[in-house]
Motif scaffolding. Sequence first.
Motif, short mmCIF file in Angstrom:
data_model
loop_
_atom_site.label_atom_id
_atom_site.label_comp_id
_atom_site.label_asym_id
_atom_site.label_seq_id
_atom_site.Cartn_x
_atom_site.Cartn_y
_atom_site.Cartn_z
N PHE A 1 27.47 37.35 19.71
CA PHE A 1 28.41 36.24 19.66
C PHE A 1 29.67 36.66 18.89
O PHE A 1 30.79 36.41 19.34
CB PHE A 1 27.80 35.01 18.97
N GLU A 2 29.49 37.28 17.73
CA GLU A 2 30.63 37.69 16.92
C GLU A 2 31.47 38.75 17.64
O GLU A 2 32.70 38.71 17.58
CB GLU A 2 30.15 38.22 15.57
N GLY A 3 30.81 39.70 18.29
CA GLY A 3 31.53 40.72 19.04
C GLY A 3 32.35 40.13 20.16
O GLY A 3 33.49 40.54 20.41
N LEU A 4 31.78 39.16 20.83
CA LEU A 4 32.47 38.48 21.92
C LEU A 4 33.68 37.70 21.40
O LEU A 4 34.79 37.84 21.90
CB LEU A 4 31.49 37.55 22.64
N ARG B 1 33.19 39.96 27.86
CA ARG B 1 32.28 38.98 28.44
C ARG B 1 31.28 39.67 29.37
O ARG B 1 30.11 39.32 29.39
CB ARG B 1 33.06 37.91 29.20
N ASP B 2 31.76 40.64 30.13
CA ASP B 2 30.88 41.35 31.05
C ASP B 2 29.78 42.10 30.29
O ASP B 2 28.62 42.06 30.70
CB ASP B 2 31.69 42.32 31.91
N TRP C 1 24.07 42.37 28.87
CA TRP C 1 23.08 42.54 27.80
C TRP C 1 22.08 41.38 27.82
O TRP C 1 20.87 41.60 27.80
CB TRP C 1 23.80 42.62 26.44
N ALA C 2 22.57 40.15 27.90
CA ALA C 2 21.69 38.97 27.92
C ALA C 2 20.85 38.92 29.19
O ALA C 2 19.67 38.54 29.15
CB ALA C 2 22.51 37.70 27.78
N GLY D 1 25.79 34.80 31.80
CA GLY D 1 26.74 34.05 32.62
C GLY D 1 28.02 33.73 31.88
O GLY D 1 28.87 33.00 32.39
N ILE D 2 28.20 34.30 30.68
CA ILE D 2 29.39 34.02 29.89
C ILE D 2 30.66 34.53 30.57
O ILE D 2 31.76 34.14 30.23
CB ILE D 2 29.23 34.60 28.46
N ASP D 3 30.48 35.38 31.58
CA ASP D 3 31.63 35.92 32.31
C ASP D 3 31.97 35.14 33.57
O ASP D 3 32.86 35.53 34.31
CB ASP D 3 31.38 37.40 32.66
#
Length: 98
Positions: free
Chosen positions: A14-17, A24-25, A30-31, A56-58
Motif C-alpha cells: 500500500f505504501e509503495g503504491l 498499480r500493475d 503481486w496480489a 485489480g487496483i490497475d
Amino acid sequence: MTAPPTRADIEAHFEGLLGGAMTRDEVDRWAARWVADEVADVDDDLVWWALERLWGIDLRIGPEGEYLHDEDQMAGWLSEFRRRAEGEPAGEGAVALG
C-alpha cells in the motif's frame, strides 16, 4: 508457491503504491498471485481483505479512462487496514471481514 504475504507485506505494498515506489500493475500482479490461486494458503482474514482490494487496483473506467479506485480510496483502505490490524472496529462503511 512462496509463503503467503504478511501484514507487513500488505502495508509495504500500500505504501509503495501510494508513494510511487510501485506501480498499480506491479501491485495488482503481486496480489493476484494469491487471490486468483484457488489453493492459496492465506489464513489471515485481514491480509485476505487487503489482497482483494489490491487485486485489480490497475483497473480503469474505460480503455483510457481514470482508474476505478483513486488515491483517496487507496489511502482509506490503508487506514482501514491499520485500524483493523490494531484491533479497532471497522470504520463507517467498511466491509466486514469474512
